[in-house]
Design a protein around this motif. Structure first.
Motif, short mmCIF file in Angstrom:
data_model
loop_
_atom_site.label_atom_id
_atom_site.label_comp_id
_atom_site.label_asym_id
_atom_site.label_seq_id
_atom_site.Cartn_x
_atom_site.Cartn_y
_atom_site.Cartn_z
N THR A 87 -2.84 -10.93 -4.19
CA THR A 87 -2.60 -10.62 -2.77
C THR A 87 -3.91 -10.41 -2.04
O THR A 87 -4.08 -10.89 -0.90
CB THR A 87 -1.71 -9.38 -2.66
OG1 THR A 87 -0.49 -9.58 -3.37
CG2 THR A 87 -1.40 -9.08 -1.20
N ALA A 88 -4.85 -9.69 -2.65
CA ALA A 88 -6.14 -9.47 -2.01
C ALA A 88 -6.90 -10.78 -1.85
O ALA A 88 -7.53 -11.01 -0.80
CB ALA A 88 -6.95 -8.47 -2.83
N ARG B 75 -6.18 -5.35 4.44
CA ARG B 75 -6.54 -5.47 5.85
C ARG B 75 -7.26 -4.21 6.35
O ARG B 75 -8.19 -4.30 7.17
CB ARG B 75 -5.29 -5.73 6.68
CG ARG B 75 -4.64 -7.08 6.41
CD ARG B 75 -3.56 -7.39 7.43
NE ARG B 75 -2.87 -8.62 7.12
CZ ARG B 75 -1.72 -8.70 6.47
NH1 ARG B 75 -1.13 -7.58 6.07
NH2 ARG B 75 -1.17 -9.86 6.22
N ALA B 76 -6.82 -3.06 5.85
CA ALA B 76 -7.51 -1.83 6.24
C ALA B 76 -8.95 -1.83 5.73
O ALA B 76 -9.89 -1.42 6.44
CB ALA B 76 -6.75 -0.62 5.68
N GLY B 77 -9.17 -2.31 4.50
CA GLY B 77 -10.52 -2.40 3.97
C GLY B 77 -11.37 -3.41 4.73
O GLY B 77 -12.56 -3.18 4.97
N LEU B 78 -10.76 -4.52 5.11
CA LEU B 78 -11.49 -5.52 5.91
C LEU B 78 -11.90 -4.95 7.26
O LEU B 78 -13.02 -5.19 7.74
CB LEU B 78 -10.62 -6.76 6.10
CG LEU B 78 -10.39 -7.62 4.85
CD1 LEU B 78 -9.32 -8.68 5.14
CD2 LEU B 78 -11.68 -8.30 4.42
N ALA C 11 7.65 -7.67 -4.18
CA ALA C 11 7.37 -8.05 -2.80
C ALA C 11 6.83 -6.87 -1.99
O ALA C 11 5.87 -7.01 -1.22
CB ALA C 11 8.63 -8.61 -2.14
N VAL C 12 7.43 -5.69 -2.17
CA VAL C 12 6.96 -4.51 -1.46
C VAL C 12 5.55 -4.13 -1.91
O VAL C 12 4.69 -3.77 -1.10
CB VAL C 12 7.94 -3.34 -1.66
CG1 VAL C 12 7.37 -2.05 -1.08
CG2 VAL C 12 9.28 -3.66 -1.02
N ALA C 13 5.30 -4.22 -3.23
CA ALA C 13 3.96 -3.92 -3.74
C ALA C 13 2.93 -4.88 -3.16
O ALA C 13 1.82 -4.46 -2.78
CB ALA C 13 3.96 -3.98 -5.26
N ALA C 14 3.28 -6.17 -3.06
CA ALA C 14 2.35 -7.14 -2.47
C ALA C 14 2.09 -6.81 -1.00
O ALA C 14 0.95 -6.92 -0.52
CB ALA C 14 2.93 -8.55 -2.61
N ALA D 130 -1.45 -5.90 0.67
CA ALA D 130 -1.93 -6.66 1.82
C ALA D 130 -2.35 -5.73 2.96
O ALA D 130 -3.40 -5.93 3.60
CB ALA D 130 -0.85 -7.63 2.30
N VAL D 131 -1.57 -4.69 3.19
CA VAL D 131 -1.92 -3.73 4.24
C VAL D 131 -3.21 -3.00 3.87
O VAL D 131 -4.11 -2.80 4.71
CB VAL D 131 -0.77 -2.73 4.45
CG1 VAL D 131 -1.20 -1.60 5.38
CG2 VAL D 131 0.44 -3.44 5.03
#
Length: 288
Positions: free
Chosen positions: A275-276, A183-186, A172-175, A179-180
């Protein structure tokens, strides 16, 4: 020409937007924790199995008011039973040494004779053996270790459940980390994504590029974390060798949970990829 070729392979510039070491480093830490949890679960299961097997097959027989003749008669009766693998009377010196912390050097009470018994099958009911022995040697008392076996089994199940919970938490932490990062890449490539999206690029193509890039980064971090975990786990296995019956570094390496360790990088890739995909597709649906 070379620049155009690189651009065509990476039109969103994800190699620049997602090129840091933070994401692989965090995933490497998660993989290290997952490896420790896997090894802990396997070690707890092996230790509990060994202790349960030994405790379940070991039975103690007490012979009150035992003289040499009475004790030998009990040993002979036990050895004649097909369920008994071995029966050996405990030496008085050893029994005195075991009781010294509680009774001192010269106990004031009569100490019964003790016979150490091992069963061929741990499922054999020691009560039946005690009843048959009491017919030949009155007063003989058989003590099994069923309570300790149950406690060891409960301890093993608890440790394995904790390890499973740690693995779920690590995933869960890895996901969340992926995800963070997504979002930074987006946010970093928002303009390029909007242009491509406006020109008709499919959501699956854009999400696929992010997913592949982040999956590779997550798998790379998992490989690093797993490689770092192996020597640490081998050292721990070497220290725990006397408790689980292993001896030597080869046994320590062979005893590692290799199947689980080798699955960590593929699982990390799938976590990063999935996740991505979810994060990018959800973000694209909000575009006009």
């Amino acid at each position: 020409m070379a620049r155009r070729r690189r651009y065509s392979r990476d039109p969103l510039g994800l190699r620049r937007a997602l090129s840091g070491l933070l994401l692989p480093g965090l995933v490497a830490a998660m993989a290290l924790l997952a490896a420790l949890a896997l090894a802990g679960a396997q070690g707890a299961a092996a230790l509990a199995e060994r202790w349960q097997r030994g405790a379940a097959a070991a039975v103690t027989v007490q012979i009150p008011d035992a003289d040499a003749t009475r004790l030998q008669r009990a040993v002979a009766a036990l050895r004649a039973m097909p369920e008994v693998a071995s029966a050996q009377a405990m030496e008085p010196e050893r029994l005195t040494a075991l009781l010294r912390p509680w009774l001192g050097d010269a106990p004031a009470i009569s100490v019964p004779g003790v016979i150490e018994l091992r069963l061929r099958n741990a499922r054999t009911d020691p009560v039946l053996i005690g009843d048959r022995l009491a017919d030949q040697v009155p007063g003989a008392l058989v003590e099994a270790h069923g309570l300790w076996v149950q406690r060891l089994a409960a301890l093993a199940r608890s440790l394995q459940a904790i390890a499973l919970g740690v693995l779920v938490l690590v995933a869960a932490v890895a996901a969340a980390v992926v995800a963070v990062g997504t979002r930074a890449g987006l946010a970093a490539r928002r303009d390029a994504i909007e242009v491509l999206h406006g020109l008709g690029a499919r959501d699956g193509d854009i999400a696929g590029r992010f997913a592949r890039r982040l999956g590779v980064l997550a798998a790379t971090g998992a490989v690093v974390g797993t490689v770092v975990a192996v020597p640490a786990l081998a050292l721990l296995a070497d220290l725990a060798g006397p408790w689980v019956g292993a001896d030597g570094r080869l046994d320590s390496l062979a005893g590692l949970p290799w199947a689980g360790l080798l699955t960590l990088p593929p699982v990390a890739f799938l976590v990063g990829w999935g996740t991505a995909q979810f994060t990018v597709r959800r973000w694209l649906r909000r575009l006009p």
